[in-house]
Design an enzyme around this catalytic site. Structure first.
Site, PDB file in Angstrom:
ATOM      1  N   CYS A  94      16.590 -17.018  35.874  1.00  0.00           N
ATOM      2  CA  CYS A  94      15.137 -16.884  36.004  1.00  0.00           C
ATOM      3  C   CYS A  94      14.626 -15.803  35.051  1.00  0.00           C
ATOM      4  CB  CYS A  94      14.739 -16.620  37.454  1.00  0.00           C
ATOM      5  SG  CYS A  94      12.970 -16.856  37.764  1.00  0.00           S
ATOM      6  N   HIS A 195      16.819 -21.287  39.795  1.00  0.00           N
ATOM      7  CA  HIS A 195      17.730 -20.463  40.578  1.00  0.00           C
ATOM      8  C   HIS A 195      18.904 -21.310  41.080  1.00  0.00           C
ATOM      9  CE1 HIS A 195      15.262 -16.777  41.055  1.00  0.00           C
ATOM     10  NE2 HIS A 195      14.255 -17.617  40.890  1.00  0.00           N
ATOM     11  N   GLU A 197      21.419 -20.378  42.769  1.00  0.00           N
ATOM     12  CA  GLU A 197      21.815 -19.931  44.113  1.00  0.00           C
ATOM     13  C   GLU A 197      20.915 -20.508  45.207  1.00  0.00           C
ATOM     14  OE1 GLU A 197      18.823 -17.025  42.597  1.00  0.00           O
ATOM     15  OE2 GLU A 197      20.583 -18.036  41.765  1.00  0.00           O
TER      16      GLU A 197
END
Length: 219
Positions: A94, A195, A197
């Site tokens: 990001c 992202h 994650e």
């Protein structure tokens, strides 16, 4: 782009994974994702830990200007630049992608200047931040994106996007009003606007691939 061997499937515990902490992002989510694929990440703001990393991750959300000031105050900018220049495995997430460019429109601030280009605000008329799931069309192969199906969906939260000066290195694009660079990959340097994650199984696959890629470099 350089050609790489396919990443192996060895246990990743012998690679020192360092996640840079500069008070600009949900570090716990990144650390948990790495732990779930077998890593034991070191979350730190210590420049010496950056120097000794076998795999380095720069996450981040928020203001580009504030992030650069935070990195500078911790004496992290030059260690990050040195690490990347030494062809060692790096992953930006990001804001960690945007900070690689020359400058950002967000506060008209200089960035690290590793990738030629400018960070721009998403066009007027679009709802910002661009938040939620969107597809990524991968344009160039790289081991970190191996096994990711074309047009897979990832999770985004951003109001600005990276606009490299040249397309070489743009590994994936996403359309939100305009097409923009959502994945960048050039040799050892990989970064995503989305992202991983927060992106379920395909996001974890990117972290797993990155660890395997780090093994390839360390062996």
């Amino acid at each position: 782009m350089a050609q790489f061997p396919s990443p192996g499937r060895r246990p990743p515990s012998d690679v020192k994974v360092v996640v840079i902490d500069y008070q600009s992002g949900n570090l716990r989510s990144v650390a948990k994702a790495l732990e779930s694929v077998g890593a034991h990440p070191v979350v730190t703001e210590d420049p010496e830990e950056v120097n000794s990393a076998g795999a380095l991750i720069l996450p981040g959300v928020g203001s580009g200007r504030a992030a650069m000031k935070a990195l500078e105050s911790r004496d992290l900018i030059q260690p990050i630049k040195n690490y990347i220049a030494q062809s060692r495995p790096f992953l930006g997430v990001c804001l960690g992608l945007q900070l690689l460019l020359d400058e950002t429109e967000e506060g008209d601030a200089p960035c690290m200047g590793i990738v030629r280009g400018r960070v721009k605000r998403l066009p007027a008329g679009l709802k910002v931040p661009h938040m939620g799931w969107n597809s990524v069309d991968f344009a160039a192969p790289h081991p970190v994106f191996q096994g990711i199906p074309e047009s897979s969906h990832f999770y985004f939260v951003h109001s600005y996007y990276a606009a490299p000066d040249i397309s070489d290195g743009v590994a994936g694009t996403t359309n939100y009003g305009i097409p923009f660079c959502s994945a960048y990959a050039r040799d050892n340097l990989v970064a995503t606007q989305f992202h991983p994650e927060k992106s379920g199984a395909v996001g974890l696959q990117i972290y797993r691939n990155f660890l395997d890629f780090a093994h390839t470099h360390s062996s």
